[in-house]
Every structure is written in structure tokens, then in C-alpha cells.
Design a protein around this motif. Structure first.
Motif, PDB file in Angstrom:
ATOM      1  N   ALA A 147       0.837  -1.209   0.000  1.00 30.43           N
ATOM      2  CA  ALA A 147       0.000   0.000   0.000  1.00 30.43           C
ATOM      3  C   ALA A 147       0.867   1.253   0.000  1.00 30.43           C
ATOM      4  N   GLU A 148       1.956   1.244   0.753  1.00 29.92           N
ATOM      5  CA  GLU A 148       2.853   2.398   0.789  1.00 29.92           C
ATOM      6  C   GLU A 148       3.606   2.568  -0.526  1.00 29.92           C
ATOM      7  N   ALA A 149       3.904   1.465  -1.204  1.00 31.78           N
ATOM      8  CA  ALA A 149       4.612   1.542  -2.482  1.00 31.78           C
ATOM      9  C   ALA A 149       3.759   2.219  -3.550  1.00 31.78           C
ATOM     10  N   LYS A 150       2.432   2.107  -3.421  1.00 33.60           N
ATOM     11  CA  LYS A 150       1.528   2.750  -4.396  1.00 33.60           C
ATOM     12  C   LYS A 150       1.716   4.267  -4.421  1.00 33.60           C
ATOM     13  N   LYS A 207      -7.137  -1.578  -2.075  1.00 30.19           N
ATOM     14  CA  LYS A 207      -8.426  -1.049  -1.633  1.00 30.19           C
ATOM     15  C   LYS A 207      -8.388  -0.509  -0.212  1.00 30.19           C
ATOM     16  N   HIS A 208      -7.240  -0.672   0.468  1.00 35.58           N
ATOM     17  CA  HIS A 208      -7.117  -0.227   1.854  1.00 35.58           C
ATOM     18  C   HIS A 208      -5.813   0.542   2.027  1.00 35.58           C
ATOM     19  N   SER A 209      -5.785   1.381   3.056  1.00 36.54           N
ATOM     20  CA  SER A 209      -4.582   2.163   3.344  1.00 36.54           C
ATOM     21  C   SER A 209      -3.592   1.327   4.148  1.00 36.54           C
ATOM     22  N   SER A 210      -2.374   1.827   4.228  1.00 32.69           N
ATOM     23  CA  SER A 210      -1.379   1.138   5.054  1.00 32.69           C
ATOM     24  C   SER A 210      -1.807   1.179   6.520  1.00 32.69           C
ATOM     25  N   HIS A 234      -6.561 -13.879   2.417  1.00 27.27           N
ATOM     26  CA  HIS A 234      -6.417 -14.462   1.080  1.00 27.27           C
ATOM     27  C   HIS A 234      -7.090 -13.571   0.033  1.00 27.27           C
ATOM     28  N   GLN A 235      -8.261 -13.065   0.371  1.00 32.37           N
ATOM     29  CA  GLN A 235      -8.963 -12.156  -0.540  1.00 32.37           C
ATOM     30  C   GLN A 235      -8.122 -10.906  -0.804  1.00 32.37           C
ATOM     31  N   ILE A 236      -7.567 -10.324   0.245  1.00 29.80           N
ATOM     32  CA  ILE A 236      -6.719  -9.130   0.095  1.00 29.80           C
ATOM     33  C   ILE A 236      -5.472  -9.474  -0.710  1.00 29.80           C
ATOM     34  N   PHE A 237      -4.876 -10.637  -0.422  1.00 28.27           N
ATOM     35  CA  PHE A 237      -3.701 -11.104  -1.156  1.00 28.27           C
ATOM     36  C   PHE A 237      -3.993 -11.143  -2.660  1.00 28.27           C
ATOM     37  N   LEU A 238      -5.132 -11.721  -3.034  1.00 28.53           N
ATOM     38  CA  LEU A 238      -5.483 -11.820  -4.461  1.00 28.53           C
ATOM     39  C   LEU A 238      -5.669 -10.436  -5.076  1.00 28.53           C
ATOM     40  N   GLN A 239      -6.292  -9.525  -4.334  1.00 23.47           N
ATOM     41  CA  GLN A 239      -6.454  -8.155  -4.829  1.00 23.47           C
ATOM     42  C   GLN A 239      -5.094  -7.511  -5.074  1.00 23.47           C
ATOM     43  N   LEU A 240      -4.183  -7.658  -4.136  1.00 21.78           N
ATOM     44  CA  LEU A 240      -2.864  -7.037  -4.279  1.00 21.78           C
ATOM     45  C   LEU A 240      -2.038  -7.708  -5.369  1.00 21.78           C
ATOM     46  N   GLN A 241      -2.289  -8.979  -5.625  1.00 23.85           N
ATOM     47  CA  GLN A 241      -1.603  -9.636  -6.745  1.00 23.85           C
ATOM     48  C   GLN A 241      -2.046  -9.019  -8.077  1.00 23.85           C
TER      49      GLN A 241
END
Length: 185
Positions: A34-37, A123-126, A111-118
């Protein structure tokens, strides 16, 4: 199977520890992603690609296998040994299994968040991820208190302690955030 109970319990504990280590670290990688974005190019692309690779390896090589193996050994302890059969009739074990259910829900949400970030969908802040990381900590505290105390009533004191601990963690996070923002400006 009773002759192997201590071996089964040891393997269960090893894989529970590995599972929690994976859960703690995957959410830390979510924070970094999230911070890298917010970084400029080409730094953003380089960091995100690296975090995706690290997350992929952690999730599929350590975290998921540890969760599955911890569950298999837990099943063997509960349904293949005399102590497990006895524990299934205790109220503390019912409460513990409730927390284990919450752990599975937490894992599935990760797992859901992992797939989103892949897919590089952040969708969420750091800050959200830093607080989300405390979910596994709370479950860990509750389960350890229940297993050690083996009393469905005394765990209430442990859970109250967990909430107080969480409150202190949140205050610490807010203080850390203010210090970080001050140092950045």
C-alpha cells in the motif's frame, strides 16, 4: 494413536506457529504494498513487483501449507486420541474452537486481500493494514489463554486483557503515526 499423541501435539504446535508467522508477515507485506503505491515511478513498479513475489511465496509456500497441516494435526489430536475425545466435551475447547473459526475467517479475508494485491488493486490504506494485523494477535492471545488455563470462565479475564492490550496498541499506533508524520514534514 495415543502413543503418538505428544508427537502429533508437537507437530500441531510447530505448524500453528508457522501459520501465525505467515499471517503476521503477509499483512506487513500488505502495508508495504500500500505504501509503495504512493511512490513515484520507477520505484513504485519495482517495489510492487517485489512485494507481489514475496507475498506469493510466503502465502503459498509457508502460510497455506502451515494452516492445512496445523488443521490436520489438530483433527488427529481431537478425533484420534483419548485426550482429544475428552476435550471435545469441555466448554473451554468449544470457546477455543470458536476462536479457531475466527482465525480461519481472518485467514480467508487475508487471502482475498492477497489476491487483490496480486492484481495491484489496493483497496485499503497502510494504516488499515497495520490495524488489521492486530486481528491475528488478538486471536493468538485468546487461544493461548484458553489452552493454558483450560477454563471457559477464566478466559474472560484473558479476553478483557486482550482488549486492554489492543487499546494500548492502538494508542501506540496513533502516537507512532503522529511522530512519523511530524518527521516527514
Amino acid at each position: 494413536m495415543d502413543a503418538y499423541y505428544d508427537y502429533i501435539k508437537s507437530l500441531h504446535l510447530i505448524f500453528v506457529i508457522s501459520w501465525f508467522a505467515g499471517l503476521f508477515y503477509i499483512v506487513r507485506l500488505f502495508v508495504y504494498h500500500a505504501e509503495a503505491k504512493a511512490k513515484s515511478q520507477p520505484e513504485q513498479d519495482i517495489l510492487i513487483k517485489q512485494y507481489q513475489l514475496m507475498s506469493y511465496r510466503l502465502w503459498y509456500i509457508i502460510t497455506w501449507p502451515s494452516a492445512i497441516l496445523a488443521s490436520i494435526f489438530a483433527f488427529l489430536m481431537l478425533f484420534g486420541t483419548t485426550p482429544g475425545d475428552t476435550w471435545l466435551h469441555t466448554s473451554w475447547m468449544h470457546v477455543k474452537l470458536g476462536f479457531v473459526f475466527l482465525l480461519y475467517l481472518y485467514h480467508l479475508k487475508c487471502h482475498q486481500i492477497f489476491l487483490q494485491l496480486q492484481r495491484n488493486e489496493v483497496k485499503h490504506s497502510s494504516g488499515f493494514f497495520r490495524l488489521w494485523n492486530e486481528g491475528a494477535t488478538l486471536i493468538l492471545f485468546a487461544v493461548v489463554f484458553l489452552v493454558i488455563l483450560k477454563d471457559a470462565f477464566n478466559w474472560v479475564y484473558g479476553v478483557i486483557g486482550i482488549f486492554l492490550f489492543s487499546f494500548i496498541l492502538m494508542l501506540g499506533y496513533k502516537f507512532y503515526k503522529k511522530v512519523r508524520e511530524k518527521n516527514e514534514s
